[in-house]
Design a protein around this motif. Structure first.
Motif, mmCIF file in Angstrom:
data_model
loop_
_atom_site.group_PDB
_atom_site.id
_atom_site.type_symbol
_atom_site.label_atom_id
_atom_site.label_comp_id
_atom_site.label_asym_id
_atom_site.label_seq_id
_atom_site.Cartn_x
_atom_site.Cartn_y
_atom_site.Cartn_z
ATOM 1 N N ALA A 1 8.057 30.405 -48.925
ATOM 2 C CA ALA A 1 8.796 29.452 -48.090
ATOM 3 C C ALA A 1 8.526 29.695 -46.610
ATOM 4 O O ALA A 1 8.413 28.746 -45.817
ATOM 5 C CB ALA A 1 10.299 29.548 -48.368
ATOM 6 N N ASN A 2 8.401 30.969 -46.232
ATOM 7 C CA ASN A 2 8.086 31.286 -44.837
ATOM 8 C C ASN A 2 6.690 30.785 -44.487
ATOM 9 O O ASN A 2 6.468 30.246 -43.397
ATOM 10 C CB ASN A 2 8.197 32.790 -44.602
ATOM 11 N N ALA A 3 5.756 30.971 -45.412
ATOM 12 C CA ALA A 3 4.398 30.488 -45.170
ATOM 13 C C ALA A 3 4.379 28.971 -45.019
ATOM 14 O O ALA A 3 3.664 28.424 -44.165
ATOM 15 C CB ALA A 3 3.486 30.913 -46.318
ATOM 16 N N TRP A 4 5.186 28.282 -45.834
ATOM 17 C CA TRP A 4 5.250 26.817 -45.783
ATOM 18 C C TRP A 4 5.604 26.341 -44.380
ATOM 19 O O TRP A 4 4.903 25.516 -43.793
ATOM 20 C CB TRP A 4 6.281 26.322 -46.794
ATOM 21 N N LYS A 5 6.694 26.876 -43.831
ATOM 22 C CA LYS A 5 7.124 26.410 -42.519
ATOM 23 C C LYS A 5 6.291 27.013 -41.390
ATOM 24 O O LYS A 5 6.371 26.560 -40.251
ATOM 25 C CB LYS A 5 8.599 26.729 -42.303
ATOM 26 N N SER A 6 5.468 28.007 -41.721
ATOM 27 C CA SER A 6 4.603 28.626 -40.713
ATOM 28 C C SER A 6 3.212 27.997 -40.661
ATOM 29 O O SER A 6 2.368 28.437 -39.891
ATOM 30 C CB SER A 6 4.444 30.122 -41.003
ATOM 31 N N GLY A 7 2.993 26.985 -41.497
ATOM 32 C CA GLY A 7 1.705 26.301 -41.459
ATOM 33 C C GLY A 7 1.183 25.851 -42.800
ATOM 34 O O GLY A 7 0.378 24.916 -42.886
ATOM 35 N N ALA A 8 1.606 26.513 -43.890
ATOM 36 C CA ALA A 8 1.061 26.194 -45.207
ATOM 37 C C ALA A 8 1.462 24.808 -45.700
ATOM 38 O O ALA A 8 0.849 24.277 -46.629
ATOM 39 C CB ALA A 8 1.495 27.255 -46.223
ATOM 40 N N LYS A 9 2.494 24.232 -45.086
ATOM 41 C CA LYS A 9 2.887 22.865 -45.457
ATOM 42 C C LYS A 9 1.719 21.910 -45.302
ATOM 43 O O LYS A 9 1.594 20.933 -46.063
ATOM 44 C CB LYS A 9 4.063 22.408 -44.590
ATOM 45 N N ASN A 10 0.847 22.174 -44.349
ATOM 46 C CA ASN A 10 -0.284 21.286 -44.067
ATOM 47 C C ASN A 10 -1.562 21.684 -44.795
ATOM 48 O O ASN A 10 -2.611 21.081 -44.578
ATOM 49 C CB ASN A 10 -0.547 21.243 -42.554
ATOM 50 N N TRP A 11 -1.488 22.697 -45.653
ATOM 51 C CA TRP A 11 -2.667 23.141 -46.400
ATOM 52 C C TRP A 11 -2.861 22.295 -47.652
ATOM 53 O O TRP A 11 -1.944 21.602 -48.100
ATOM 54 C CB TRP A 11 -2.502 24.599 -46.844
ATOM 55 N N THR B 1 -3.421 22.225 -51.791
ATOM 56 C CA THR B 1 -2.859 23.024 -52.875
ATOM 57 C C THR B 1 -3.770 24.198 -53.205
ATOM 58 O O THR B 1 -3.290 25.301 -53.505
ATOM 59 C CB THR B 1 -2.644 22.159 -54.128
ATOM 60 N N GLN B 2 -5.073 23.988 -53.130
ATOM 61 C CA GLN B 2 -6.027 25.061 -53.414
ATOM 62 C C GLN B 2 -5.838 26.223 -52.442
ATOM 63 O O GLN B 2 -5.836 27.396 -52.848
ATOM 64 C CB GLN B 2 -7.463 24.538 -53.320
ATOM 65 N N ARG B 3 -5.673 25.921 -51.175
ATOM 66 C CA ARG B 3 -5.490 26.991 -50.191
ATOM 67 C C ARG B 3 -4.157 27.692 -50.411
ATOM 68 O O ARG B 3 -4.063 28.920 -50.265
ATOM 69 C CB ARG B 3 -5.579 26.433 -48.771
ATOM 70 N N ARG B 4 -3.122 26.958 -50.769
ATOM 71 C CA ARG B 4 -1.835 27.593 -51.048
ATOM 72 C C ARG B 4 -1.926 28.484 -52.288
ATOM 73 O O ARG B 4 -1.285 29.543 -52.344
ATOM 74 C CB ARG B 4 -0.737 26.530 -51.205
ATOM 75 N N GLU B 5 -2.715 28.081 -53.258
ATOM 76 C CA GLU B 5 -2.931 28.920 -54.442
ATOM 77 C C GLU B 5 -3.622 30.222 -54.059
ATOM 78 O O GLU B 5 -3.260 31.303 -54.533
ATOM 79 C CB GLU B 5 -3.769 28.175 -55.477
ATOM 80 N N GLU B 6 -4.613 30.137 -53.200
ATOM 81 C CA GLU B 6 -5.323 31.334 -52.751
ATOM 82 C C GLU B 6 -4.373 32.277 -52.015
ATOM 83 O O GLU B 6 -4.427 33.494 -52.185
ATOM 84 C CB GLU B 6 -6.489 30.935 -51.847
ATOM 85 N N PHE B 7 -3.492 31.717 -51.211
ATOM 86 C CA PHE B 7 -2.513 32.528 -50.480
ATOM 87 C C PHE B 7 -1.558 33.224 -51.447
ATOM 88 O O PHE B 7 -1.265 34.418 -51.297
ATOM 89 C CB PHE B 7 -1.731 31.637 -49.512
ATOM 90 N N ALA B 8 -1.065 32.488 -52.429
ATOM 91 C CA ALA B 8 -0.064 33.022 -53.353
ATOM 92 C C ALA B 8 -0.628 34.077 -54.290
ATOM 93 O O ALA B 8 0.144 34.825 -54.910
ATOM 94 C CB ALA B 8 0.537 31.881 -54.175
ATOM 95 N N ASN B 9 -1.940 34.157 -54.390
ATOM 96 C CA ASN B 9 -2.590 35.116 -55.287
ATOM 97 C C ASN B 9 -3.554 36.025 -54.528
ATOM 98 O O ASN B 9 -4.523 36.524 -55.090
ATOM 99 C CB ASN B 9 -3.338 34.371 -56.389
ATOM 100 N N ASP B 10 -3.271 36.243 -53.263
ATOM 101 C CA ASP B 10 -4.176 36.995 -52.387
ATOM 102 C C ASP B 10 -4.166 38.483 -52.734
ATOM 103 O O ASP B 10 -3.238 39.217 -52.400
ATOM 104 C CB ASP B 10 -3.762 36.795 -50.930
ATOM 105 N N LEU B 11 -5.225 38.942 -53.373
ATOM 106 C CA LEU B 11 -5.360 40.342 -53.749
ATOM 107 C C LEU B 11 -6.164 41.135 -52.727
ATOM 108 O O LEU B 11 -6.438 42.319 -52.932
ATOM 109 C CB LEU B 11 -6.048 40.446 -55.122
ATOM 110 N N THR B 12 -6.543 40.512 -51.649
ATOM 111 C CA THR B 12 -7.380 41.163 -50.640
ATOM 112 C C THR B 12 -6.579 41.629 -49.438
ATOM 113 O O THR B 12 -6.730 42.752 -48.978
ATOM 114 C CB THR B 12 -8.501 40.208 -50.169
ATOM 115 N N ARG B 13 -5.697 40.769 -48.928
ATOM 116 C CA ARG B 13 -4.793 41.190 -47.873
ATOM 117 C C ARG B 13 -3.613 41.962 -48.488
ATOM 118 O O ARG B 13 -3.380 41.872 -49.697
ATOM 119 C CB ARG B 13 -4.249 39.978 -47.115
ATOM 120 N N PRO B 14 -2.831 42.699 -47.676
ATOM 121 C CA PRO B 14 -1.662 43.438 -48.203
ATOM 122 C C PRO B 14 -0.469 42.509 -48.399
ATOM 123 O O PRO B 14 0.600 42.689 -47.816
ATOM 124 C CB PRO B 14 -1.399 44.477 -47.111
ATOM 125 N N GLN B 15 -0.653 41.480 -49.226
ATOM 126 C CA GLN B 15 0.342 40.420 -49.392
ATOM 127 C C GLN B 15 1.184 40.573 -50.653
ATOM 128 O O GLN B 15 2.263 40.003 -50.736
ATOM 129 C CB GLN B 15 -0.380 39.062 -49.391
#
Length: 219
Positions: free
Chosen positions: A132-142, A144-158
């Motif tokens: 939800a924080n990502a959504w209001k921080s910019g992900a709202k405009n991404w 769906t594919q990019r949001r999927e990559e963010f939600a499953n990011d195994l590379t950054r410390p997420q």
């Protein structure tokens, strides 16, 4: 905790075999006792401070249209594993799984409170920067594919395996509203949050920036 986080950089070296249960069953290379993440491990308050200074300050976008379903997770990572399995495999020690990627044994320590577990079902996978924080921080405009990559990011410390009740109490709050009970992880938490926002080019609020600066003061 800093020692644990220093192992993050090892993830890139084993990424190709991350979901291969045969490796984990050997009780060797598969047991990587550090949080999933990439980014420079223990990058230091100085580097994190520079990244923090470079983030765009904004009041954020509208939450209209938001739902967790807009961030597809947990997706398949191959060999019968999904994203949650990979986080548990790499954050735990002595992890053993079946050929279908069912985790049957292991030891885990939640970085948020230092509690230890042997049952992975008592852990939840936290998005360090909540969806939800990502959504209001910019992900709202991404897309769906990019949001999927963010939600499953195994590379950054997420993604971190943490005590379930703490993941629930944190919810969608940012560091100005919630911080880990374990003060020894405050520095790491701030570094992780900043690294994720920096890479994904997400905005922060003034209150969030002030809280992150305060947390970096514990480094």
């Amino acid at each position: 905790m800093r020692t644990i986080r220093a192992l993050i950089a090892l993830f890139a070296l084993v990424a190709l075999s991350a979901c291969d249960p045969s490796i984990l069953d050997q009780g060797g290379a598969g047991a990587s006792p550090g949080p999933i993440g990439s980014g420079p491990a223990g990058q230091g308050a100085g580097a994190a401070g520079q990244q923090l200074a470079g983030l765009t300050v904004s009041n954020g976008l509208s939450m209209s249209g938001y739902s967790r379903e807009k961030f597809p997770h947990w997706i398949s990572q191959g060999h019968g594993c999904d994203t949650r399995d990979v986080v548990l495999e790499h954050q735990g020690s002595g992890v053993r799984v079946t050929s279908s990627c069912e985790i049957t044994a292991g030891d885990w320590t939640s970085p948020y409170d230092g509690k230890s577990y042997t049952d992975p079902q008592k852990l939840q996978i936290d998005h360090v920067v909540p969806l939800a924080n990502a959504w209001k921080s910019g992900a709202k405009n991404w897309t769906t594919q990019r949001r999927e990559e963010f939600a499953n990011d195994l590379t950054r410390p997420q993604l971190l395996a943490v005590t379930s009740s703490l993941n629930e109490s944190k919810g969608d709050q940012d560091p100005s509203q919630w911080r880990p009970p374990s003060r020894s992880f405050w520095c790491g938490y701030a570094e992780d949050w900043i690294a994720v926002k920096h890479y994904w080019q997400l905005t922060i609020t003034n209150a969030e920036k002030s809280a992150l600066s305060d947390l970096l003061g514990s480094c």
